[in-house]
Design a protein around this motif. Structure first.
Motif, PDB file in Angstrom:
ATOM      1  N   UNK A   1      44.678  -0.777  -6.157  1.00 44.60           N
ATOM      2  CA  UNK A   1      46.001  -0.489  -6.698  1.00 44.60           C
ATOM      3  C   UNK A   1      45.954   0.725  -7.619  1.00 44.60           C
ATOM      4  N   UNK A   2      44.872   0.878  -8.356  1.00 45.54           N
ATOM      5  CA  UNK A   2      44.722   2.033  -9.242  1.00 45.54           C
ATOM      6  C   UNK A   2      44.549   3.322  -8.445  1.00 45.54           C
ATOM      7  N   UNK A   3      43.729   3.264  -7.406  1.00 46.82           N
ATOM      8  CA  UNK A   3      43.488   4.456  -6.594  1.00 46.82           C
ATOM      9  C   UNK A   3      44.739   4.870  -5.812  1.00 46.82           C
ATOM     10  N   UNK A   4      45.572   3.911  -5.472  1.00 48.27           N
ATOM     11  CA  UNK A   4      46.806   4.246  -4.761  1.00 48.27           C
ATOM     12  C   UNK A   4      47.703   5.143  -5.614  1.00 48.27           C
ATOM     13  N   UNK A   5      47.601   4.997  -6.926  1.00 46.55           N
ATOM     14  CA  UNK A   5      48.411   5.814  -7.834  1.00 46.55           C
ATOM     15  C   UNK A   5      48.141   7.308  -7.641  1.00 46.55           C
ATOM     16  N   UNK A   6      46.922   7.658  -7.249  1.00 49.00           N
ATOM     17  CA  UNK A   6      46.588   9.074  -7.038  1.00 49.00           C
ATOM     18  C   UNK A   6      47.512   9.700  -6.003  1.00 49.00           C
ATOM     19  N   UNK A   7      47.821   8.954  -4.959  1.00 46.81           N
ATOM     20  CA  UNK A   7      48.622   9.476  -3.845  1.00 46.81           C
ATOM     21  C   UNK A   7      50.117   9.310  -4.101  1.00 46.81           C
ATOM     22  N   UNK A   8      50.506   8.205  -4.734  1.00 41.95           N
ATOM     23  CA  UNK A   8      51.934   7.939  -4.909  1.00 41.95           C
ATOM     24  C   UNK A   8      52.524   8.645  -6.122  1.00 41.95           C
ATOM     25  N   UNK A   9      51.772   8.728  -7.214  1.00 49.47           N
ATOM     26  CA  UNK A   9      52.321   9.282  -8.455  1.00 49.47           C
ATOM     27  C   UNK A   9      51.408  10.272  -9.156  1.00 49.47           C
ATOM     28  N   UNK A  10      50.240  10.513  -8.605  1.00 45.98           N
ATOM     29  CA  UNK A  10      49.233  11.248  -9.351  1.00 45.98           C
ATOM     30  C   UNK A  10      48.910  12.617  -8.810  1.00 45.98           C
ATOM     31  N   UNK A  11      47.635  12.971  -8.921  1.00 47.22           N
ATOM     32  CA  UNK A  11      47.193  14.342  -8.687  1.00 47.22           C
ATOM     33  C   UNK A  11      47.237  14.780  -7.228  1.00 47.22           C
ATOM     34  N   UNK A  12      47.335  13.836  -6.302  1.00 49.42           N
ATOM     35  CA  UNK A  12      47.421  14.197  -4.883  1.00 49.42           C
ATOM     36  C   UNK A  12      48.809  13.933  -4.313  1.00 49.42           C
ATOM     37  N   UNK A  13      49.768  13.660  -5.170  1.00 55.33           N
ATOM     38  CA  UNK A  13      51.090  13.241  -4.705  1.00 55.33           C
ATOM     39  C   UNK A  13      51.738  14.287  -3.796  1.00 55.33           C
ATOM     40  N   UNK A  14      51.772  15.535  -4.209  1.00 53.90           N
ATOM     41  CA  UNK A  14      52.487  16.545  -3.428  1.00 53.90           C
ATOM     42  C   UNK A  14      51.822  16.818  -2.082  1.00 53.90           C
ATOM     43  N   UNK A  15      50.522  16.871  -2.080  1.00 53.15           N
ATOM     44  CA  UNK A  15      49.823  17.122  -0.822  1.00 53.15           C
ATOM     45  C   UNK A  15      50.113  16.027   0.197  1.00 53.15           C
ATOM     46  N   UNK A  16      50.127  14.767  -0.255  1.00 50.82           N
ATOM     47  CA  UNK A  16      50.334  13.666   0.676  1.00 50.82           C
ATOM     48  C   UNK A  16      51.815  13.437   0.988  1.00 50.82           C
ATOM     49  N   UNK A  17      52.697  14.159   0.319  1.00 43.25           N
ATOM     50  CA  UNK A  17      54.117  14.066   0.646  1.00 43.25           C
ATOM     51  C   UNK A  17      54.585  15.275   1.447  1.00 43.25           C
TER      52      UNK A  17
END
Length: 557
Positions: free
Chosen positions: A336-352
């Protein structure tokens, strides 16, 4: 004569005592063998490593060799290439059925490598002329390695980047720290307030202060890679031995069996309170190989460590069971913590990024830069989909001051392309895991103009332009600096025969990478020895441009 004998005895006695002491010391230094059928782990005695008078030491708790100083002696400066015998992939041949095989004493041995995926990832790094880059893809449930892709523009003849632990682990080590904090009873919702700490830490930042203007939970701190929060929680909750044990369990300071020679990922975890906090935040002398990074992602996905597998097992041979390294409760909370990287964190824009999304992606980013020589390291490790992990990836790019792509972008592409290559999961599992994947806007019969989701539909064949928010900007006039670089998509040249899984935008005919380079950027912070993961633009590889895309040509120094 009696006097002579007494004199001789008096001379020989001290010599005998010295030799006896030396023999005892030598015998104590010999490492015991692992018990047959088992392996040594953190928690099992191993007297083979450790400082004098350390007593019984456990495997992985002490580095098996001196850990180089990142600031004084970065190990990438001593990078060595695999020799021909060690380099199995260069010796592999493509069989008619599309599988890679290597000759052996008992006939051909089939590799687990997906040849098409391997070629796609290698081509990306070549097209973008990365100084040093590597991408590894694994199957979490079996440990099978699906790709070991690499490229070096700086040292074209170097081989073996995927198994060399010459890259600073940076904030990837927060996975280890996060697991140790969870085991220590810290809730993902526990908060810490902070200020500063993007590029370096000092002891004053670890003390609560009126200047602390932001508060993050542990989960949010993982997603945004908040260094001070991890440093504060390391100082408050973790002893050096606790962090060492978690690192050892996740195979730092321990050999990883693999047919291709693989460096031990060294981690220096000091006893000093501030240095321990510094290491827990990702600033320590800790190194990671891309292969280890992918295996670490796989262990985070399943809670089980599996050694990477390069050869297909025989018929009816079940994959090894592996070793439980994270309890189900810790693994679930860490996920759940690592998911934050993609949904709200440092990789958010790349994965969106439109048409390049990876539903259910989970992961961690890491950035760090060295001064002498300058190297900007960027990592992404992760897995997908979250509820049914099918691929685990690790990607590293070591850039010069001018760069084209970074590790997060490469990691996302490795994850996306790998999922495209795998057979579709059963419907029951597919419905449970995530929404349907958004396919890139490339079709088998698509024309060049339709094959690139981020390139305008009507780009003149003679113009190589920047793409800003889906619009073509001519580069025939003065150089254009993009104001919103985060909206840019920087895909390289397409090969002549683009496939649906190709990530390159359509560029006509015989265009070469040097004629259609994406824009070159200067992401380097003023103090390159630190990391800057709070800044999404730096982390993701989309920053303000300093040169237009057209005819950029190869980077020269």
């Amino acid at each position: 004569m009696p006097d002579s004998r007494h004199l001789l005895a008096a001379l020989l006695l001290p010599l005998a005592l010295v030799l006896g002491a030396m023999g005892t010391a030598t015998g104590a230094a010999e490492a015991p063998q692992a018990p047959e059928g088992g392996s040594l782990d953190a928690g099992t005695a191993d007297a083979g490593v450790g400082a004098p008078d350390a007593g019984v030491v456990e495997l992985g708790l002490v580095p098996p060799q001196p850990v180089p100083s990142r600031k004084d002696a970065p190990p990438i400066t001593r990078l060595r290439s695999l020799n021909r015998k060690e380099d199995l992939l260069s010796r592999a041949k493509l069989r008619r059925d599309g599988r890679l095989v290597v000759p052996g004493p008992e006939g051909e041995a089939t590799l687990t490598i997906d040849a098409s995926l391997q070629e796609q990832l290698t081509r990306i790094m070549k097209d973008y002329q990365v100084p040093y880059g590597a991408a590894v893809v694994m199957e979490p449930s079996t440990g099978k390695v699906l790709a070991l892709a690499e490229h070096s523009e700086a040292q074209p003849d170097v081989r073996g980047l995927t198994t060399r632990a010459v890259f600073p682990a940076a904030s990837i080590f927060k996975i280890v720290t996060g697991g140790a904090l969870l085991e220590a009873g810290v809730s993902p919702d526990e908060e810490a307030c902070f200020h500063g700490g993007k590029r370096r830490l000092n002891e004053r930042l670890l003390e609560d202060s009126e200047r602390d203007g932001a508060c993050y939970s542990l989960a949010a701190a993982m997603g945004k890679s908040a260094n001070v929060v991890f440093a504060k929680m390391t100082k408050k909750y973790l002893a050096a031995d606790t962090l060492r044990r978690m690192a050892a369990r996740l195979r730092f300071n321990r050999p990883i069996p693999f047919p291709i020679p693989t460096d031990v990922s060294l981690a220096s975890i000091p006893d000093d309170e501030f240095e321990l906090a510094n290491t827990g935040a990702g600033f320590g002398d800790v190194y990671l190989s891309p292969l280890h990074g992918a295996a670490l992602a796989a262990a985070s996905a399943t809670g089980v460590w599996r050694d990477p597998v390069l050869f297909e097992p025989g018929p009816g041979v079940a994959p090894p069971e592996g070793e439980q390294v994270l309890t189900p409760e810790v693994q679930s909370a860490l996920e759940e913590m690592l998911e934050q990287t993609v949904t709200n964190g440092t990789a958010r824009r790349i994965f969106r990024e439109r048409a390049f999304r990876v539903p259910g992606a989970v992961g961690k980013t890491g950035t760090l830069a060295d001064k002498n020589p300058f190297r900007d390291y960027s990592w992404f490790v992760g897995y997908a989909p979250k509820d049914n992990p099918r691929v685990a990836v690790a990607a590293i790019v070591a850039n010069d001051p001018l760069w084209r792509i970074r590790g997060t972008w490469l990691g996302r592409e490795a994850m996306r392309l790998a999922l495209e290559r795998l057979p579709a999961p059963p419907k029951a599992v597919a419905a449970k895991t995530a929404p349907p994947s958004v396919e890139p806007a490339v079709a088998e019969s698509a024309s060049p103009a339709a094959a690139a989701p981020a390139v305008a539909e009507k780009v003149p064949a003679t113009s190589a332009g920047e793409v800003v928010a889906g619009k073509s900007v001519s580069t025939s006039a003065e150089p254009v600096v993009a104001e919103k670089a985060a909206s840019l998509s920087v895909e390289p040249a397409v090969a002549r025969e683009a496939t649906p899984s190709s990530v390159q935008p359509a560029v006509a005919g015989k265009a070469t990478p040097s004629s259609i380079q994406p824009a070159v950027a200067r992401p380097t912070p003023p103090s390159p020895e630190g990391q800057d993961e709070g800044d999404e633009a730096l982390e993701e590889g989309t920053v303000e441009m300093t040169a237009p895309a057209g005819n950029a040509g190869p980077i020269t120094h």
